[in-house]
Design a protein around this motif. Structure first.
Motif, mmCIF file in Angstrom:
data_model
loop_
_atom_site.group_PDB
_atom_site.id
_atom_site.type_symbol
_atom_site.label_atom_id
_atom_site.label_comp_id
_atom_site.label_asym_id
_atom_site.label_seq_id
_atom_site.Cartn_x
_atom_site.Cartn_y
_atom_site.Cartn_z
ATOM 1 N N SER A 101 0.813 -1.225 0.000
ATOM 2 C CA SER A 101 0.000 0.000 0.000
ATOM 3 C C SER A 101 0.842 1.269 0.000
ATOM 4 O O SER A 101 0.331 2.367 -0.220
ATOM 5 N N GLY A 102 2.142 1.119 0.255
ATOM 6 C CA GLY A 102 2.996 2.297 0.394
ATOM 7 C C GLY A 102 3.031 2.827 1.811
ATOM 8 O O GLY A 102 3.652 3.855 2.088
ATOM 9 N N GLN A 106 5.547 5.492 3.497
ATOM 10 C CA GLN A 106 5.024 6.708 4.134
ATOM 11 C C GLN A 106 5.669 6.933 5.494
ATOM 12 O O GLN A 106 6.039 8.062 5.844
ATOM 13 N N ARG A 244 -0.868 6.994 -1.156
ATOM 14 C CA ARG A 244 -0.428 6.305 0.050
ATOM 15 C C ARG A 244 -1.377 6.589 1.215
ATOM 16 O O ARG A 244 -1.924 7.681 1.306
ATOM 17 N N ALA A 307 -5.021 3.276 -0.174
ATOM 18 C CA ALA A 307 -4.089 3.305 -1.302
ATOM 19 C C ALA A 307 -4.817 3.140 -2.637
ATOM 20 O O ALA A 307 -4.182 3.059 -3.687
#
Length: 465
Positions: A101-102, A106, A244, A307
């Motif tokens: 999902s990042g 993040q 994100r 995301a």
């Protein structure tokens, strides 16, 4: 339910499967471990197969009937997978959601944006601690090392000054903090309270990560001054930042299972009347299964949907998260089988009888056993599971707190001096572009520091708790 099944197995195994004396049992243990080490290092056989063969050799040298040795191994494998397998799977799903999902990026970018040059090593150990909480060590390395290399290149930092704190944060989490496989299996084998172990694990982990990370990195940077290999430095795309999940919600999702398990431990301490409605509720809420399951379901929304993942993409992420852990599950299970063979052969009882007259702390004894198995097998998880099984009889008269400290002593011992028989050693060597000598002077010494500082913290806590 897990503890009940383990207790039933233990009850069935009160009679050793062999009548061998202490000398023969000692030789059997050494033979079993030697076979495992030889098969893994010399013949490059998978640890799962090596543990099966080593368990059978152990039983044969101890004079146990082959059918009973097989039963012991199978029951140990089954109870270990039943106790930790589902938790490992849930942890893998949460880790994959965090990575895909990042959310992990993040966390990294937010902290690095606020960190100046001098505090960057401290920022890296913090990032590794947060990201490494729900993620397996190998996954954490794959996730964080590219970030380390980018930070080193863009900020013109020393590779060791940034890399060692990141590795220390990941390794401490792997060895001491559930829901990682080793600590979970040790908690199960020793019937320790998960919430108390988690709380004390955090207390031990913080100073350990600081000493082995930011502080040790100063010396490691002087001993090994190299630039990161260009071929390993990734080019990160900036176009995905808009999709994100936020920093706050990501951290909250990662810490959710920890908070739930700690809440149960707190209620256990505060509520005097056992069996009250409040305690029963928190027993459910704070159980590792419910805590991790809740975090996974919440993560599907806070990480996946934030995301922009569709339902299909979330389903694919979950599916892909399970395939890579098959090997981990099998090794953990086989480690449990080897442990049960040791116990059923009477090795645990032998250690109990021999150590009765020793003037040595039970915690230190557990640490030394884990150190020996770690040096021999190269696997922190195998060392943790095997050592926990061997010292399990010593917990009979222990308090809840000291049983939790025993888990941490075993975990600390399992990290001692990673060398050429450990896959992590080679991963770090290749990612950082070091030779074997440089890897020993940095990575191996860092692991040893974690182990030694960890057991010192455990022993100090045992004096005051």
């Amino acid at each position: 339910m897990t503890h009940l099944s383990v207790e039933m197995l233990a009850a069935d195994a009160t009679e050793p499967i062999t009548s061998a004396g202490h000398a023969q049992l000692g030789i059997a243990v050494l033979a079993g471990i030697a076979v495992i080490v030889l098969l893994i290092t010399k013949f490059k056989l998978h640890a799962f197969l090596s543990l099966i063969i080593g368990s059978l050799v152990l039983g044969a040298v101890a004079g146990a009937p082959l059918d009973k040795a097989i039963t012991s191994f199978s029951s140990g494998l089954g109870s270990t997978v039943a106790g930790t397998g589902i938790l490992i799977a849930l942890g893998a799903i949460l880790g994959k959601l965090l990575a895909d999902s990042g959310g992990a990026d993040q966390i990294v970018d937010t902290i690095l944006a606020k960190a100046s040059g001098r505090v960057m090593p401290w920022a890296m150990v913090l990032i590794a601690g947060i990201v490494g909480l729900p993620i397996f060590f190998e996954v954490g390395i794959v996730l964080l090392i590219p970030v380390v290399l980018l930070v080193v290149k863009r900020g013109n930092f020393s590779l060791m000054r940034i890399g060692i704190p990141a590795l220390a944060g990941l390794s401490v989490m792997h060895g001491l903090i559930p829901p990682h496989p080793g600590p979970l299996a040790a908690i199960d084998a020793l019937h320790a309270n998960l919430g108390v172990t988690l709380a004390l694990g955090v207390v031990v982990a913080i100073p350990t990560a600081i000493v082995a990370g930011p502080l040790f990195s100063r010396y490691a940077a002087r001993w090994v001054d190299i630039r990161p290999p260009e071929k390993m430095i990734p080019e990160r795309a900036s176009g995905e930042l808009d999709k994100r999940p936020g920093f706050g919600i990501t951290v909250a999702t990662v810490l959710l299972p920890v908070v739930m398990m700690l809440a149960k431990a707190l209620v256990d301490v505060v509520v005097d009347d056992k069996g009250t409605t409040v305690q029963r509720v928190f027993d459910v809420v704070g159980s590792p299964l419910i805590a991790l399951l809740t975090a996974v379901i919440v993560g599907m929304f806070t990480l996946g949907r934030s995301a922009g993942f569709t339902k299909g993409r979330i389903a694919t992420t979950v599916e892909k998260s399970l395939a890579p852990i098959a090997g981990v599950l099998l090794i953990v299970g086989a480690g449990g089988g080897f442990k049960q063979t040791l116990v059923d052969a009477g090795v645990g009882q032998m250690i109990l009888e021999l150590s009765k007259d020793w003037n040595i702390s039970t915690l230190l004894l557990a640490w030394l056993i884990a150190v020996a198995i770690r040096l021999a097998t190269g696997s922190a998880t195998v060392a943790t599971i095997s050592a926990a099984g061997l010292v399990a009889p010593l917990t009979a008269d222990m308090s809840t707190t000291h049983t939790a400290l025993l888990v941490l002593a075993v975990g600390a011992g399992s990290l001692f001096f990673s060398h050429v028989n450990d896959a992590g050693f080679w991963m770090v060597k290749e990612y950082f572009g070091m030779n074997v000598g440089q890897t020993i002077k940095t990575w191996s010494l860092m692991e040893t520091l974690i182990s030694v500082v960890g057991i010192v913290c455990v022993l100090l806590l045992s004096l005051v708790l």
